[in-house]
Design an enzyme around this catalytic site. Structure first.
Site, PDB file in Angstrom:
ATOM      1  N   PRO A  65      -9.914  87.575 -72.628  1.00 39.67           N
ATOM      2  CA  PRO A  65      -9.809  88.916 -73.198  1.00 39.67           C
ATOM      3  C   PRO A  65     -11.191  89.434 -73.574  1.00 39.67           C
ATOM      4  O   PRO A  65     -12.044  88.668 -74.024  1.00 39.67           O
ATOM      5  CB  PRO A  65      -8.925  88.709 -74.433  1.00 39.67           C
ATOM      6  N   HIS A  66     -11.417  90.715 -73.350  1.00 40.91           N
ATOM      7  CA  HIS A  66     -12.716  91.289 -73.660  1.00 40.91           C
ATOM      8  C   HIS A  66     -12.567  92.762 -73.991  1.00 40.91           C
ATOM      9  O   HIS A  66     -11.615  93.404 -73.552  1.00 40.91           O
ATOM     10  CB  HIS A  66     -13.705  91.090 -72.509  1.00 40.91           C
TER      11      HIS A  66
END
Length: 154
Positions: A65-66
């Site tokens: 996730p970013h």
């Protein structure tokens, strides 16, 4: 980009359980707050917004996730090993037990991509993932994640 530039030892944790992807994002937000002083609510909202564009579960039990986060001036990471995997809508439909979240400044371009590529390359390595899964000590996990950096420095 060096892993030690992205990740601080305080940003590596083992989590006994997260009941869902959203709960995992809340955990990531709390760790980002403790390690980097980021607002956990802003972090969670940014991760959820990014996830709405498409899942960040890359397969083989790994998620990356970013998100872009205001009030940060360099790319930062949070690593968690989950004792109990969570459903993540991954490309291979497998639950996730390794998550490496990246947070970048809103105006970050190349640095964000370099960090994402570095983390992705590390976690595509099956031997590294096996070592990570075989350990439940945050300091050991940090050492495994930064081994490459240390080998290059020697």
């Amino acid at each position: 980009m060096e892993m030690t530039t992205i990740l601080k030892p305080e940003a590596v944790r083992v989590i006994a359980s997260a009941s869902s992807k959203k709960r995992l994002f809340h955990e990531l937000g709390e760790i980002a707050n403790a390690a980097y002083g980021l607002d956990p609510g802003v972090v969670v909202a940014a991760l959820l917004d990014r996830e709405n564009l498409g899942p960040t579960g890359v397969g083989h039990g790994v998620a990356l996730p970013h998100a872009r986060v205001p009030s940060i001036n360099e790319v930062r990471g949070v690593f968690v090993l989950l004792e109990k995997p969570v459903s993540f809508d991954s490309v291979d439909r497998q639950p996730v037990d390794i998550a490496f979240a990246l947070f970048a400044p809103e105006e970050a371009g190349v640095e964000h991509l370099k960090a994402l590529a570095r983390v992705s390359r590390t976690l595509r390595n099956e031997a590294i993932c096996q070592k990570l899964r075989a350990n439940d000590d945050a300091a050991t996990l940090y050492t495994i994640l930064t081994e490459d950096d240390n080998a290059k420095a020697a």
